[in-house]
Design an enzyme around this catalytic site. Structure first.
Site, PDB file in Angstrom:
ATOM      1  N   HIS A  51     -74.065  52.267  76.771  1.00 25.88           N
ATOM      2  CA  HIS A  51     -72.611  52.424  76.908  1.00 25.88           C
ATOM      3  C   HIS A  51     -71.969  51.077  76.585  1.00 25.88           C
ATOM      4  O   HIS A  51     -71.702  50.267  77.480  1.00 25.88           O
ATOM      5  CB  HIS A  51     -72.246  52.858  78.326  1.00 25.88           C
ATOM      6  N   ASP A 145     -73.933  59.977  72.263  1.00 26.20           N
ATOM      7  CA  ASP A 145     -74.305  59.906  73.665  1.00 26.20           C
ATOM      8  C   ASP A 145     -75.320  58.780  73.856  1.00 26.20           C
ATOM      9  O   ASP A 145     -76.312  58.687  73.121  1.00 26.20           O
ATOM     10  CB  ASP A 145     -74.908  61.256  74.073  1.00 26.20           C
ATOM     11  N   ASP A 166     -75.706  51.130  81.379  1.00 24.40           N
ATOM     12  CA  ASP A 166     -74.461  50.742  82.045  1.00 24.40           C
ATOM     13  C   ASP A 166     -73.427  51.866  81.991  1.00 24.40           C
ATOM     14  O   ASP A 166     -72.343  51.707  81.437  1.00 24.40           O
ATOM     15  CB  ASP A 166     -73.922  49.476  81.342  1.00 24.40           C
TER      16      ASP A 166
END
Length: 266
Positions: A51, A145, A166
């Site tokens: 992320h 994703d 994260d």
């Protein structure tokens, strides 16, 4: 979990509101220690994030001003000389004194030519800004994703490497999902060093992350914050799997030398 369901629930979070807060100081200090340790020897490394965010933040911008979290984080912190302080200084010399580097830019600053960076960011706006931020660094920027993307690229070349996990933890199941992802990733990529960040709240939801990881004997490092608003973070935690030799001592030393934004024992 269906991929579409995961995607839909994660698109509201934007780290610009929280950039440079005390949790970032904790996470980025530890990340920088690990990157420095992994690049001591000539062997090349792969760095991945699940992320990534936008990679660069303006702490004078509207988002940061709305929460004021950087004022109790990087603005208050006294950083010891080391890789994290050097990365922040390099960013500000290049991009301006009110900027703050996210983990992608910290990695780009501390890694070497020939090392690999692969970043996952699903949010369309954040992904677009991340591509701009990382232009010229050689980083691979994927709009996908994060858990799915890192799994799909693993095991990577080079095989030596580090993954930062994260997620936003917007819903309770994120804790168990992060643990499940990390355990599954080690099944694909046994050499991976995995660093998982998590918030510490009044309700100890992070037990849903740490308890499933216990058989893997992670090194866990947590810090408390001096004060918090009702319902806010009370501290920051990191779980490290496959810790490089000597990393726990180096991490403990680096955090102990950081002043201003963590609560010290009485």
């Amino acid at each position: 979990m269906p991929r579409g369901a995961y995607q839909g629930r994660m698109l509201s979070y934007q780290h610009a509101y929280h950039a440079g807060n005390a949790a970032d100081v904790h996470k980025h200090t530890v990340l920088s220690v690990l990157l420095e340790m992994l690049t001591r020897k000539a062997r090349r490394v792969t760095y991945m994030e699940t992320h990534a965010g936008r990679g660069l933040y303006d702490l004078s911008g509207a988002e940061a001003a709305k929460t004021g979290e950087a004022a109790t984080g990087i603005a208050r912190a006294t950083l010891p000389d080391g890789p994290y302080a050097r990365a922040v200084s390099a960013c500000r010399a290049r991009d301006g004194e009110t900027t703050y580097p996210g983990s992608p830019l910290i990695a780009a600053e501390l890694l070497r030519d020939g090392d690999r960076i692969a970043l996952m960011e699903l949010h369309p706006g954040e992904h677009g800004q991340l591509r701009t931020t990382m232009r010229g660094t050689g980083a691979e920027v994927h709009r996908r994703d994060g858990f799915e993307g890192v799994r799909a690229l693993s095991p990577p070349k080079p095989r030596k490497g580090l993954v930062l996990v994260d997620p936003s933890y917007e819903i309770k199941s994120d804790y168990a999902d992060a643990a499940r992802f990390a355990k599954g990733l080690l099944g694909r990529w046994a050499e991976a060093v995995i660093l998982i960040w998590y918030p510490i709240l009044a309700t100890p939801r992070h037990r849903d992350l740490l308890d499933p990881l216990r058989p893997l004997s992670p090194f866990v490092h947590e810090v408390d914050f001096p004060a918090t608003r009702a319902g806010g973070m009370e501290g920051s935690g990191l779980a490290l799997l496959n810790a490089p030799f000597g990393a726990p001592a180096r991490i403990t030393e680096a955090i102990a030398a950081t002043e201003g934004c963590f609560r010290r024992p009485d």
